[in-house]
Design an enzyme around this catalytic site. Structure first.
Site, PDB file in Angstrom:
ATOM      1  N   HIS A 117       0.695  -1.255  -0.112  1.00 10.38           N
ATOM      2  CA  HIS A 117       0.040   0.000   0.115  1.00 10.38           C
ATOM      3  C   HIS A 117       0.788   1.292   0.169  1.00 10.38           C
ATOM      4  O   HIS A 117       0.369   2.360  -0.184  1.00 10.38           O
ATOM      5  CB  HIS A 117      -1.112   0.170   1.074  1.00 10.38           C
ATOM      6  CG  HIS A 117      -0.398   0.278   2.601  1.00 10.38           C
ATOM      7  ND1 HIS A 117      -0.283  -0.608   3.475  1.00 10.38           N
ATOM      8  CD2 HIS A 117       0.007   1.469   3.040  1.00 10.38           C
ATOM      9  CE1 HIS A 117       0.107  -0.007   4.692  1.00 10.38           C
ATOM     10  NE2 HIS A 117       0.373   1.222   4.514  1.00 10.38           N
ATOM     11  N   ASP A 148       0.203  -7.481   1.578  1.00 10.61           N
ATOM     12  CA  ASP A 148       0.602  -6.077   1.622  1.00 10.61           C
ATOM     13  C   ASP A 148       2.195  -6.151   1.756  1.00 10.61           C
ATOM     14  O   ASP A 148       2.605  -5.325   2.651  1.00 10.61           O
ATOM     15  CB  ASP A 148       0.042  -5.557   2.915  1.00 10.61           C
ATOM     16  CG  ASP A 148       0.160  -3.847   2.692  1.00 10.61           C
ATOM     17  OD1 ASP A 148       0.314  -3.494   1.417  1.00 10.61           O
ATOM     18  OD2 ASP A 148      -0.106  -3.388   3.886  1.00 10.61           O
ATOM     19  N   SER A 231       4.383   2.954   7.493  1.00  9.04           N
ATOM     20  CA  SER A 231       4.309   1.773   6.897  1.00  9.04           C
ATOM     21  C   SER A 231       5.514   1.390   6.051  1.00  9.04           C
ATOM     22  O   SER A 231       6.028   2.281   5.325  1.00  9.04           O
ATOM     23  CB  SER A 231       3.139   1.799   5.918  1.00  9.04           C
ATOM     24  OG  SER A 231       1.959   1.432   6.645  1.00  9.04           O
TER      25      SER A 231
END
Length: 390
Positions: A117, A148, A231
């Site tokens: 992402h 992910d 992230s």
């Protein structure tokens, strides 16, 4: 695989490539835990929103949203991994929206591990290595949306410091950890957030702010204040080793018992979630080997050139907009049509279309079947073109 529901409605894939610029989809908090599965509308952990003061025609210079964070934890542990990290900056779609995240250096010649992402929807990726301060163009080697995970390759990189990797199988509840990353997308020295491991093998339902959801399983849960831009960054143990990749965060419901005191002195319950590094590396090795699968995509992403939403009746993916000059436009697909099959395989939702196109690459010829607004079935063979990542 670049077909997605309109603005964020298709999971963690990019916003429509031709959408007007505005803040990239942000991952935010949700005040609820449902049984054993945490419903987490993720904080913008990896996609840092920029101000949207620009129109679809005129893109003004972006201004990053600056995040503040309580700086704490084991300085030595954080310092051990910082030279092996990178800041990941992306341009989203074709209108200049921007996003930021973090990555973990795996090889001296510039292979980088990050979240899918973080780079989803990117038409340009630039990566700044913390160890040497240099900025590199990057390409996506491959990605697995369902887990992910993505692997990047920095162009022209040599002699990079790699991150010290640990063994996530040794992680236990109560272990002290530090989340390290590009909080706020501001770059420079990575910021840190300390906490402890509060649970293992956690499943979550993760959503963006549009409500699109995906399932992630086997995560490490921590009470560290993971934030926007973190992230793809490391969760670090007390020995200064990477044991997880920061992926999601939430502010849980009133049932939460752990709290974190922010830099402003306010007490707020926080939960962070990280992919165990052993799991992330397993996906990375598959990507490195070039072994595509039903979930792993290798190389560039292909584009049909439409935004789609679910029909609500399981009867195809309804076209919202069509990118001018795209394969879909050339075939005669228009807004309001419903795509019902690709290469003879049924399409019953926008997500199904994305999944089917995940198995394709630019230059591939595919047959597309759609039902127009007069309820007539149409068929065409199109050649897919290169689209935004993931």
């Amino acid at each position: 695989m670049s077909e997605h529901q309109q603005y964020g409605a298709g999971g963690w894939g990019p916003v429509p490539q031709w959408a007007p610029p505005g803040p990239p989809r942000r991952r935010r908090t949700v005040p609820v835990l449902l049984g054993a599965v945490a419903l987490v509308v993720l904080v913008a952990v990896g996609l840092t929103a920029w101000t949207a003061g620009r129109s679809a025609q005129v893109a003004s210079a972006p201004t990053p949203v600056t995040a503040t964070r309580y700086q704490s934890g084991d300085p030595a542990a954080a310092a051990a991994v910082q030279p092996g990290l990178v800041d990941v900056d992306t341009v989203i779609g074709y209108q200049g929206a921007q996003a930021a995240g973090t990555g973990i250096v795996l090889t001296a010649d510039g292979e980088v591990l990050t979240n899918n992402h973080v780079v989803a929807g990117a038409t340009r990726i630039q990566v700044t290595d913390i160890g040497n301060g240099r900025t590199y163009a990057a390409t996506v080697v491959g990605y697995d949306r369902s887990r992910d995970v993505a692997v990047l390759q920095l162009q022209g990189a040599t002699g990079l410091t790699t991150a010290p990797l640990g063994d996530s199988a040794t992680v236990a509840v109560g272990d002290p950890v530090v989340g390290v990353g590009n909080a706020g997308g501001v770059g420079g020295t990575p910021s840190t957030a300390a906490g402890t491991v509060t649970a293992l093998d956690r499943p979550i339902t993760a959503s963006d702010e549009s409500g699109s959801a995906e399932q992630l399983t086997g995560l490490i849960q921590v009470d560290a204040d993971i934030q926007a831009g973190d992230s793809g960054g490391p969760l670090v143990n007390s020995a200064g080793q990477v044991v997880g990749m920061d992926t999601a965060a939430s502010t849980p419901s009133r049932t939460a018992t752990r709290h974190h005191r922010s830099a402003t002195g306010q007490t707020a319950a926080v939960q962070g979630f990280a992919i165990p590094i052993d799991d992330a590396l397993s996906v990375a090795r598959q990507i490195e080997s070039g072994a595509a699968s039903s979930t792993v995509h290798i190389g560039e992403s292909a584009m049909l050139g439409v935004s789609v939403t679910d029909s609500g009746a399981g009867q195809g993916a309804v076209v919202g907009q069509v990118l001018a000059g795209s394969p879909a436009a050339q075939a005669g697909v228009v807004a309001g049509d419903a795509i019902v099959a690709v290469n003879g395989q049924s399409v019953d939702s926008a997500a199904a279309l994305t999944t089917l196109l995940d198995g394709t690459h630019p230059g591939d010829s595919v047959s597309v079947t759609w039902v127009d607004q007069s309820q007539q079935q149409q068929d065409a063979t199109v050649t897919l073109v290169t689209g935004p990542t993931g």
